[in-house]
Motif scaffolding. Structure first.
Motif, PDB file in Angstrom:
ATOM      1  N   VAL A 116       0.858  -1.178   0.000  1.00  0.00           N
ATOM      2  CA  VAL A 116       0.000   0.000   0.000  1.00  0.00           C
ATOM      3  C   VAL A 116       0.897   1.231   0.000  1.00  0.00           C
ATOM      4  N   SER A 117       0.807   2.032  -1.050  1.00  0.00           N
ATOM      5  CA  SER A 117       1.681   3.202  -1.157  1.00  0.00           C
ATOM      6  C   SER A 117       1.050   4.439  -0.535  1.00  0.00           C
ATOM      7  N   ALA A 118      -0.282   4.429  -0.349  1.00  0.00           N
ATOM      8  CA  ALA A 118      -0.957   5.591   0.237  1.00  0.00           C
ATOM      9  C   ALA A 118      -2.237   5.134   0.921  1.00  0.00           C
ATOM     10  N   LEU A 119      -2.617   5.863   1.961  1.00  0.00           N
ATOM     11  CA  LEU A 119      -3.871   5.560   2.667  1.00  0.00           C
ATOM     12  C   LEU A 119      -4.462   6.863   3.163  1.00  0.00           C
ATOM     13  N   ARG A 120      -5.779   7.010   2.998  1.00  0.00           N
ATOM     14  CA  ARG A 120      -6.486   8.182   3.505  1.00  0.00           C
ATOM     15  C   ARG A 120      -7.750   7.746   4.223  1.00  0.00           C
ATOM     16  N   LEU A 121      -7.952   8.308   5.382  1.00  0.00           N
ATOM     17  CA  LEU A 121      -9.213   8.195   6.098  1.00  0.00           C
ATOM     18  C   LEU A 121      -9.889   9.542   5.967  1.00  0.00           C
ATOM     19  N   VAL A 122     -10.968   9.594   5.194  1.00  0.00           N
ATOM     20  CA  VAL A 122     -11.597  10.868   4.845  1.00  0.00           C
ATOM     21  C   VAL A 122     -12.995  10.938   5.439  1.00  0.00           C
ATOM     22  N   PRO A 123     -13.165  11.656   6.553  1.00  0.00           N
ATOM     23  CA  PRO A 123     -14.510  11.783   7.108  1.00  0.00           C
ATOM     24  C   PRO A 123     -15.386  12.684   6.244  1.00  0.00           C
ATOM     25  N   ASP A 124     -16.666  12.418   6.267  1.00  0.00           N
ATOM     26  CA  ASP A 124     -17.629  13.284   5.583  1.00  0.00           C
ATOM     27  C   ASP A 124     -17.814  14.532   6.444  1.00  0.00           C
ATOM     28  N   ALA A 125     -17.642  15.707   5.849  1.00  0.00           N
ATOM     29  CA  ALA A 125     -17.733  16.959   6.603  1.00  0.00           C
ATOM     30  C   ALA A 125     -19.102  17.145   7.241  1.00  0.00           C
ATOM     31  N   ILE A 177     -13.603   2.476   0.038  1.00  0.00           N
ATOM     32  CA  ILE A 177     -14.579   1.756   0.861  1.00  0.00           C
ATOM     33  C   ILE A 177     -15.422   2.771   1.622  1.00  0.00           C
ATOM     34  N   ARG A 178     -16.726   2.692   1.480  1.00  0.00           N
ATOM     35  CA  ARG A 178     -17.619   3.559   2.238  1.00  0.00           C
ATOM     36  C   ARG A 178     -17.556   3.196   3.717  1.00  0.00           C
ATOM     37  N   LEU A 179     -17.680   4.195   4.560  1.00  0.00           N
ATOM     38  CA  LEU A 179     -17.717   3.980   6.004  1.00  0.00           C
ATOM     39  C   LEU A 179     -19.101   4.333   6.526  1.00  0.00           C
ATOM     40  N   GLY A 180     -19.708   3.414   7.264  1.00  0.00           N
ATOM     41  CA  GLY A 180     -21.070   3.602   7.741  1.00  0.00           C
ATOM     42  C   GLY A 180     -22.048   2.860   6.865  1.00  0.00           C
ATOM     43  N   ARG A 181     -23.258   2.698   7.383  1.00  0.00           N
ATOM     44  CA  ARG A 181     -24.272   1.925   6.654  1.00  0.00           C
ATOM     45  C   ARG A 181     -24.571   2.508   5.282  1.00  0.00           C
ATOM     46  N   GLU A 182     -24.612   3.836   5.189  1.00  0.00           N
ATOM     47  CA  GLU A 182     -24.901   4.499   3.917  1.00  0.00           C
ATOM     48  C   GLU A 182     -23.714   5.313   3.418  1.00  0.00           C
ATOM     49  N   GLY A 183     -22.530   5.064   3.976  1.00  0.00           N
ATOM     50  CA  GLY A 183     -21.366   5.853   3.601  1.00  0.00           C
ATOM     51  C   GLY A 183     -21.365   7.225   4.240  1.00  0.00           C
ATOM     52  N   GLU A 184     -22.222   7.426   5.271  1.00  0.00           N
ATOM     53  CA  GLU A 184     -22.390   8.747   5.862  1.00  0.00           C
ATOM     54  C   GLU A 184     -21.173   9.200   6.677  1.00  0.00           C
ATOM     55  N   MET A 185     -20.331   8.259   7.117  1.00  0.00           N
ATOM     56  CA  MET A 185     -19.169   8.637   7.919  1.00  0.00           C
ATOM     57  C   MET A 185     -18.002   9.108   7.060  1.00  0.00           C
ATOM     58  N   GLY A 186     -17.989   8.713   5.819  1.00  0.00           N
ATOM     59  CA  GLY A 186     -16.896   9.113   4.946  1.00  0.00           C
ATOM     60  C   GLY A 186     -16.352   7.969   4.129  1.00  0.00           C
ATOM     61  N   LEU A 187     -15.042   7.986   3.938  1.00  0.00           N
ATOM     62  CA  LEU A 187     -14.420   7.087   2.974  1.00  0.00           C
ATOM     63  C   LEU A 187     -13.050   6.654   3.482  1.00  0.00           C
ATOM     64  N   LEU A 188     -12.731   5.373   3.255  1.00  0.00           N
ATOM     65  CA  LEU A 188     -11.386   4.860   3.482  1.00  0.00           C
ATOM     66  C   LEU A 188     -10.793   4.549   2.119  1.00  0.00           C
ATOM     67  N   ALA A 189      -9.624   5.105   1.839  1.00  0.00           N
ATOM     68  CA  ALA A 189      -9.025   4.965   0.507  1.00  0.00           C
ATOM     69  C   ALA A 189      -7.627   4.371   0.610  1.00  0.00           C
ATOM     70  N   PHE A 190      -7.383   3.295  -0.144  1.00  0.00           N
ATOM     71  CA  PHE A 190      -6.071   2.674  -0.268  1.00  0.00           C
ATOM     72  C   PHE A 190      -5.537   2.959  -1.665  1.00  0.00           C
ATOM     73  N   GLY A 191      -4.254   3.250  -1.765  1.00  0.00           N
ATOM     74  CA  GLY A 191      -3.636   3.453  -3.069  1.00  0.00           C
ATOM     75  C   GLY A 191      -2.413   2.568  -3.240  1.00  0.00           C
TER      76      GLY A 191
END
Length: 227
Positions: A116-125, A177-191
């Protein structure tokens, strides 16, 4: 040979011959001399007998099966290694006290032990205001254009999307990958720098389990951060 016999031979086609031989399994038992005389074209040896052709075909099938088994064992070994990395990671994530610490812990482990060269945990504002958050419109566009209603996207991103998610990291394929039942928490991204590392059709069980774990953990971290 009579004209009638010649016409009968000419009228036979491959399908009829196949059907006849299939209905007469003891044909070559009765015609053993013919079995020994028949020769089939061979790319390297000129011609071979039916028996030799059958043995070669069986050897090819055995070789193909051996290659399949070797590949399956390799995949199983790699999956076990990945599973152990995640198994060790989960307790350490539970000890994190902030979203930033959580992201750093995941990034350090997965960059060091997996490809994994990059990882982001991106919360929904809309769920948690943060300097690292993407606004709801940006996430919705990403969900709509890339994920098409799915919980996980595997594949490539456009230049602007990569810059927005991973900044200047070398990323040629990604997992979102969506976080939360409807993706409401944000996004987890692997690169990954490998363009074929994340691809459509690959198994997503482990990263889904990580997303489910984070969905349980994130509300506690947000609550602690606001306290």
């Amino acid at each position: 040979m009579t004209d009638r016999t010649q016409r009968a031979e000419i009228s036979l086609d491959d399908r009829q011959i196949v059907e006849y031989l299939a209905s007469q399994p003891d044909f070559f038992v009765r015609q053993q001399g013919l079995l020994e005389q028949l020769r089939l074209p061979h790319e390297h040896r000129g011609s071979v007998s039916l028996v030799e052709a059958k043995l070669e075909r069986q050897r090819q099938r055995i070789h193909a099966l051996e290659e399949d088994i070797t590949q399956l064992m390799t995949v199983a070994g790699e999956n076990e290694r990945i599973f152990r990395v995640y198994l060790d990671l989960f307790p350490r994530l539970f000890e994190c006290t902030s979203l930033g610490e959580l992201e750093r812990c995941m990034r350090h482990t997965l960059q060091e032990q997996l490809r994994v060269s990059a990882l982001r945990l991106v919360p929904d504002a809309r769920w948690h205001p943060s300097a690292q958050a993407l606004d709801g419109e940006q996430l919705e566009r990403l969900y709509r254009e890339r994920m098409a209603g799915q919980d996980v996207y595997l594949g490539r991103l456009g230049k602007d999307e990569k810059q927005r998610l991973f900044h200047d990291a070398l990323v040629n394929s990604c997992a979102l990958i969506r976080l939360g039942r409807e993706g409401e928490m944000g996004l987890l991204a692997f690169g990954s720098a490998d363009s074929s590392h994340y691809r459509s059709g690959m198994d997503t069980l482990i990263i889904r389990q990580l997303a489910d774990f984070l969905a349980l953990l994130l509300p506690r971290l947000v609550a602690d951060g606001e306290a």
